[in-house]
Design a protein around this motif. Structure first.
Motif, PDB file in Angstrom:
ATOM      1  N   THR A   1       7.490  38.544  10.358  1.00 19.71           N
ATOM      2  CA  THR A   1       8.777  38.993  10.899  1.00 19.71           C
ATOM      3  C   THR A   1       9.929  38.051  10.521  1.00 19.71           C
ATOM      4  OG1 THR A   1       8.251  37.807  12.952  1.00 19.71           O
ATOM      5  CG2 THR A   1       7.731  40.158  12.876  1.00 19.71           C
ATOM      6  N   ILE A   2       9.619  36.884   9.999  1.00 20.02           N
ATOM      7  CA  ILE A   2      10.666  35.913   9.668  1.00 20.02           C
ATOM      8  C   ILE A   2      11.466  36.408   8.462  1.00 20.02           C
ATOM      9  CG2 ILE A   2      11.138  33.576   8.859  1.00 20.02           C
ATOM     10  CD1 ILE A   2      10.347  33.695  11.777  1.00 20.02           C
ATOM     11  N   ARG A   3      12.766  36.537   8.652  1.00 22.85           N
ATOM     12  CA  ARG A   3      13.663  36.953   7.566  1.00 22.85           C
ATOM     13  C   ARG A   3      14.701  35.889   7.239  1.00 22.85           C
ATOM     14  NH1 ARG A   3      10.117  39.677   6.961  1.00 22.85           N
ATOM     15  NH2 ARG A   3       9.896  41.949   6.994  1.00 22.85           N
ATOM     16  N   ARG A   4      14.979  35.039   8.192  1.00 25.03           N
ATOM     17  CA  ARG A   4      15.903  33.921   7.974  1.00 25.03           C
ATOM     18  C   ARG A   4      15.221  32.630   8.398  1.00 25.03           C
ATOM     19  NH1 ARG A   4      21.199  34.140   7.299  1.00 25.03           N
ATOM     20  NH2 ARG A   4      21.684  32.484   8.781  1.00 25.03           N
TER      21      ARG A   4
ATOM     22  N   LYS B   1      14.403  34.966  21.530  1.00 30.55           N
ATOM     23  CA  LYS B   1      15.147  36.030  20.861  1.00 30.55           C
ATOM     24  C   LYS B   1      16.268  35.490  19.967  1.00 30.55           C
ATOM     25  CE  LYS B   1      15.805  38.833  24.435  1.00 30.55           C
ATOM     26  NZ  LYS B   1      16.247  40.029  25.213  1.00 30.55           N
ATOM     27  N   LEU B   2      16.661  34.240  20.181  1.00 28.10           N
ATOM     28  CA  LEU B   2      17.696  33.634  19.343  1.00 28.10           C
ATOM     29  C   LEU B   2      17.195  33.323  17.933  1.00 28.10           C
ATOM     30  CD1 LEU B   2      19.270  31.098  21.872  1.00 28.10           C
ATOM     31  CD2 LEU B   2      20.261  33.260  21.106  1.00 28.10           C
ATOM     32  N   GLN B   3      15.870  33.369  17.736  1.00 28.87           N
ATOM     33  CA  GLN B   3      15.322  32.886  16.469  1.00 28.87           C
ATOM     34  C   GLN B   3      15.714  33.763  15.273  1.00 28.87           C
ATOM     35  OE1 GLN B   3      11.054  32.700  16.811  1.00 28.87           O
ATOM     36  NE2 GLN B   3      10.776  34.904  16.992  1.00 28.87           N
ATOM     37  N   ALA B   4      15.822  35.069  15.473  1.00 28.52           N
ATOM     38  CA  ALA B   4      16.050  35.976  14.357  1.00 28.52           C
ATOM     39  C   ALA B   4      17.346  35.663  13.612  1.00 28.52           C
ATOM     40  CB  ALA B   4      16.062  37.419  14.845  1.00 28.52           C
ATOM     41  N   LYS B   5      18.439  35.497  14.343  1.00 26.49           N
ATOM     42  CA  LYS B   5      19.721  35.278  13.669  1.00 26.49           C
ATOM     43  C   LYS B   5      19.999  33.807  13.378  1.00 26.49           C
ATOM     44  CE  LYS B   5      22.711  35.012  17.774  1.00 26.49           C
ATOM     45  NZ  LYS B   5      23.930  35.565  18.422  1.00 26.49           N
TER      46      LYS B   5
ATOM     47  N   PHE C   1       2.335  32.430  21.545  1.00 21.05           N
ATOM     48  CA  PHE C   1       3.073  33.665  21.770  1.00 21.05           C
ATOM     49  C   PHE C   1       4.483  33.570  21.196  1.00 21.05           C
ATOM     50  CE2 PHE C   1      -0.199  33.460  24.949  1.00 21.05           C
ATOM     51  CZ  PHE C   1      -0.640  34.769  25.081  1.00 21.05           C
ATOM     52  N   SER C   2       4.935  34.689  20.649  1.00 27.82           N
ATOM     53  CA  SER C   2       6.320  34.807  20.209  1.00 27.82           C
ATOM     54  C   SER C   2       6.884  36.096  20.792  1.00 27.82           C
ATOM     55  CB  SER C   2       6.412  34.806  18.685  1.00 27.82           C
ATOM     56  OG  SER C   2       7.769  34.757  18.270  1.00 27.82           O
ATOM     57  N   TYR C   3       8.198  36.274  20.645  1.00 25.47           N
ATOM     58  CA  TYR C   3       8.844  37.447  21.227  1.00 25.47           C
ATOM     59  C   TYR C   3       9.766  38.076  20.196  1.00 25.47           C
ATOM     60  CZ  TYR C   3      11.010  40.446  24.745  1.00 25.47           C
ATOM     61  OH  TYR C   3      11.436  41.526  25.469  1.00 25.47           O
ATOM     62  N   GLY C   4       9.620  39.394  19.986  1.00 31.72           N
ATOM     63  CA  GLY C   4      10.432  40.092  19.004  1.00 31.72           C
ATOM     64  C   GLY C   4      10.791  41.488  19.458  1.00 31.72           C
ATOM     65  N   LYS C   5      11.064  42.358  18.499  1.00 31.96           N
ATOM     66  CA  LYS C   5      11.491  43.723  18.806  1.00 31.96           C
ATOM     67  C   LYS C   5      10.458  44.482  19.619  1.00 31.96           C
ATOM     68  CE  LYS C   5      14.479  44.278  14.751  1.00 31.96           C
ATOM     69  NZ  LYS C   5      14.721  45.078  13.507  1.00 31.96           N
ATOM     70  N   ASN C   6       9.199  44.176  19.420  1.00 24.96           N
ATOM     71  CA  ASN C   6       8.132  44.887  20.126  1.00 24.96           C
ATOM     72  C   ASN C   6       7.628  44.133  21.352  1.00 24.96           C
ATOM     73  OD1 ASN C   6       8.122  46.995  18.170  1.00 24.96           O
ATOM     74  ND2 ASN C   6       6.920  45.683  16.800  1.00 24.96           N
ATOM     75  N   GLY C   7       8.427  43.157  21.814  1.00 26.07           N
ATOM     76  CA  GLY C   7       8.028  42.395  22.986  1.00 26.07           C
ATOM     77  C   GLY C   7       7.175  41.195  22.619  1.00 26.07           C
ATOM     78  N   TRP C   8       6.333  40.777  23.547  1.00 17.54           N
ATOM     79  CA  TRP C   8       5.495  39.606  23.333  1.00 17.54           C
ATOM     80  C   TRP C   8       4.336  39.939  22.387  1.00 17.54           C
ATOM     81  CZ3 TRP C   8       6.815  34.847  24.582  1.00 17.54           C
ATOM     82  CH2 TRP C   8       7.756  34.642  25.596  1.00 17.54           C
TER      83      TRP C   8
END
Length: 454
Positions: A67-70, A113-117, A140-147
């Motif tokens: 999921t890492i893009r940046r 959730k701050l990680q993406a941008k 655990f990480s948290y993204g668009k689909n939750g935990w």
């Protein structure tokens, strides 16, 4: 260290494609957290200097989440470091997928959730999630689909969010901390809960900060309490290792009556105000189940008031992207009727400075005084307390003459002031600064580890 775009492309070889003008030496290795592998590096002829590509095989070898893009990129010699990979260590994990750490999950999800941008990667974990054999963590990480649960290498830095002193003191946890710090040289920030009396003893060593300290002593004798009551009219007796306002007792002496009063919350949470003929009787009755050797006595302050109720101030300070202390939030807390503290659980109410100090010039004066005190004390505690400190919560009082007093300093401050709607932007700022400091600390650990560990 700068944020760049990262694209994972198909391929069975360990391939890195990098913008030619962005590196000073052709990289032969790529690192992510504690994992490093040798790669086949290919320069990209592009006008952009912030686009990187890695093969699927390389991403899998380094355990880089898909999921890492940046991500931030830093070069040291012939190695490109992707990161930062920030580990958040805590305890109290559950089997509930949507709430891996119960009610605290919401705070961690907002932080992660701050990680993406922002070009970082977080992993939330406990000591039971460490795979020592292969140097990875299944957390655990948290993204668009939750935990979601995923496996990553050991992180660049660890942010300590243990919830209580009991867990912190466990032998197994202390061994984990020692091993990660000493064997793997992972910087660990915000370690340890502060002892209230120890904080005061450290601050007393600094001439610029001692002015903020009310008189405070460990409970050694009735004579000390009697002398302080005679001098100040009231004192607070509270645990040296307490938190959240638990077991705080206000003891008052009424000269005309020759009587002693104690205001506190009993075991059932009810507010109590009791009268005694002697201090000895008060202590014997109210504190008969409490270890006095672990209590402290603190000078009572005649605080400024709002609607006839005492007010104190909660201040959050954080280190920023340059490793510099900043005040990230200031809020007022108004005591509940008959409560010895301003804590929310005891009926306290959060207010903004504008709400309790409508006069702009007075508000500016108090704001500036509290800001100076907060930055001064943050620097002093960083100097005299052990470990890497990056955030502190202060409780200040302002007396009726306008003098600022320090009541407490907390290395893991609660976040109750952020329930106020006007404080939500400051809550976000505290999270952003935590992330920014982790980036700073990662860069320091890669480029100048000797400054952290020697």
């Amino acid at each position: 260290m700068k944020p760049c775009s990262l694209k994972i492309i198909d391929g069975d070889e360990l391939v890195l494609k990098y913008p030619e003008q962005a590196v000073h030496k052709r990289p032969s290795k790529v690192s992510f957290g504690g994992a490093t592998v040798e790669v086949k590096s290919l320069p990209l002829k592009t006008s952009s200097d912030h686009h990187y590509m890695i093969s699927r095989a390389l991403a899998d070898q380094l355990n880089i989440p898909s999921t890492i893009r940046r991500i931030h990129v830093l070069q040291k010699e012939d190695t490109l470091h992707f990161g930062p990979l920030i580990g958040i260590i805590t305890s109290g994990f559950t089997s509930i997928q949507t709430k891996p750490v119960g009610d605290r999950s919401s705070f961690f999800s907002r932080l992660i959730k701050l990680q993406a941008k922002n070009g970082v990667c977080f992993i939330l974990f406990g000591k039971e999630h460490i795979n020592w054999e292969d140097g990875t963590i299944t957390g655990f990480s948290y993204g668009k689909n939750g935990w979601e649960q995923l496996t990553v290498p050991f992180p660049h830095v660890i942010y300590d969010r243990l919830p209580n002193r009991k867990m912190e003191g466990e032998k197994s946890f202390r061994m984990v901390k020692k091993k990660l710090q000493e064997d793997y040289l992972i910087p660990w920030f915000n370690p340890g809960f502060f002892n209230k009396l120890e904080v005061f003893e450290r601050i007393e060593q600094d001439s610029d900060a001692v002015e903020y300290l009310p008189e405070s002593h460990s409970f050694t004798s009735f004579s000390v309490v009697e002398r302080m009551l005679s001098q100040y009219g009231h004192v607070y007796i509270k645990p040296q290792d307490g938190s959240l306002g638990n077991d705080v007792h206000q003891v008052l002496y009424h000269r005309e009556q020759g009587a002693y009063y104690c205001r506190y919350k009993d075991e059932t949470g009810n507010k109590r105000l009791r009268k005694f003929d002697t201090l000895e009787k008060l202590i014997k009755v109210v504190f008969h189940r409490k270890p006095l050797s672990k209590m402290m006595v603190q000078q009572g302050i005649h605080l400024m008031k709002y609607d006839q109720n005492p007010v104190d101030f909660r201040v959050h300070t954080n280190k920023d992207e340059d490793g510099v202390w900043r005040v990230s939030a200031i809020a007022a807390k108004v005591a509940g009727l008959g409560s010895p503290t301003t804590h929310i659980k005891y009926g306290g109410e959060v207010k903004t400075l504008e709400e309790i100090i409508p006069d702009e010039s007075m508000r500016t004066k108090i704001h500036d005084q509290i800001t100076v005190a907060s930055i001064t004390l943050s620097k002093v505690l960083e100097r005299y307390m052990s470990g890497i400190i990056a955030e502190i919560g202060f409780d200040f009082g302002v007396d009726t003459s306008g003098r600022v007093w320090l009541f407490e300093a907390n290395s893991k401050p609660g976040r109750s002031i952020f329930i106020h709607p006007e404080m939500r932007s400051f809550e976000k700022l505290t999270r952003q600064l935590t992330l920014s400091y982790a980036i700073f600390l990662t860069k320091q650990s890669i480029l100048s580890p000797e400054e952290l560990f020697l």
